[in-house]
Design an enzyme around this catalytic site. Sequence first.
Site, PDB file in Angstrom:
ATOM      1  N   SER A   1      85.167  20.416  75.034  1.00  0.00           N
ATOM      2  CA  SER A   1      85.893  21.670  75.156  1.00  0.00           C
ATOM      3  C   SER A   1      86.666  21.698  76.474  1.00  0.00           C
ATOM      4  CB  SER A   1      84.920  22.850  75.016  1.00  0.00           C
ATOM      5  OG  SER A   1      85.613  24.047  74.774  1.00  0.00           O
TER       6      SER A   1
ATOM      7  N   ASP B   1      86.757  17.756  70.985  1.00  0.00           N
ATOM      8  CA  ASP B   1      87.466  18.987  70.635  1.00  0.00           C
ATOM      9  C   ASP B   1      88.015  19.679  71.884  1.00  0.00           C
ATOM     10  OD1 ASP B   1      88.423  20.384  68.421  1.00  0.00           O
ATOM     11  OD2 ASP B   1      87.011  22.019  68.721  1.00  0.00           O
TER      12      ASP B   1
ATOM     13  N   HIS C   1      83.560  23.671  66.215  1.00  0.00           N
ATOM     14  CA  HIS C   1      83.783  23.182  67.581  1.00  0.00           C
ATOM     15  C   HIS C   1      82.691  22.182  67.977  1.00  0.00           C
ATOM     16  CE1 HIS C   1      85.869  23.455  71.341  1.00  0.00           C
ATOM     17  NE2 HIS C   1      84.944  24.135  71.986  1.00  0.00           N
TER      18      HIS C   1
END
Length: 330
Positions: A183, A207, A268
């Site tokens: 992230s 991601d 995610h």
Amino acid sequence: MKVFFLVLVATVYIASALPVEEQRQKHVYSRFIEIPDDEGNMHLVDLEAEPDMAAIEEHTRNPNNNVYLLYTRRNQIFSQTLVMNDENSIINSNFNPNDPTIVIVHGWISSRESEPNPTVRSAFLSTSEVNVISVEWRELAFSDYVTAVNGVPAVGRGIGQFLIFLNRVTGARFDQMHLVGFSLGAHVVGNAGRETGGRVARVTGLDPSGPLWNYNNERLNADDGVYVEAIHTDGGVLGIGLPIVQVDFFPNGGFYQPGCLVTTRCNHDRAWELFAVSVTHGHLFGRRCLTMLQVTTDLCTSDTLQLGNDNLRKTGSGMYRVNTGSRHPF
């Protein structure tokens, strides 16, 4: 009749994919969005809020605000703290410069105990002799989202400076280093690799965060390491939905993951889950796609490349669609 039916099905399938393609292209976020933390709790974020520049400046001045926690097969449960510019902290630890070094960086509102740290760390230690360094940057990661985003370059540069220090003190080679970030952490490791002059062997973005990053020059990019890859599982929502590095993997099209019914956090998180099993199992392969429409419609027919894995000499380029199952090991 059969041919007509197949053409009709294909036409409907491609048409249904067009809104997804439009979502990829727009890259537009509302001013106020909800972003979950690592426990799934939702936080309302104002993407136009003013960042706390004092907190960012403090991190810029003092890279030791990052905490470096070493795990090896000799200490898989309890970490040893490595301190930048403190040679004794390195020499007196279990760090072995002859082994590969894996650096793992968490995302927003997360810490040393948050995923992907435990799972990815265990995956690497179960397969080979490595130094695993979990980086905790919780002082900025626990600030508001806009402040954390603006602090990412400083955090990443601090990590890069630490790796340069590690190389100078122990001789640990950059071509034996693999940086893995989830992230916001994906953009952190990008900046870390950039600080070393792109000399680290591998950079993997799990991601990479999307909000405030689509047109951000400080995001993860193709020059941050010798080989740079990204695994996109929640594109256009929490993650970036378009190719940004040397190799971009789009599991199941990169938007919705099997078994994730309603929560975007599930999509995610699937990035680090897939990466961890790629290290231990090595069974996930993508097929190269020539266009993003091929990615979405699963019409890729070119050569294959393994998603993730722990190969420090991995090479490749392009976009790859990877089809997986809904449960571990996917």
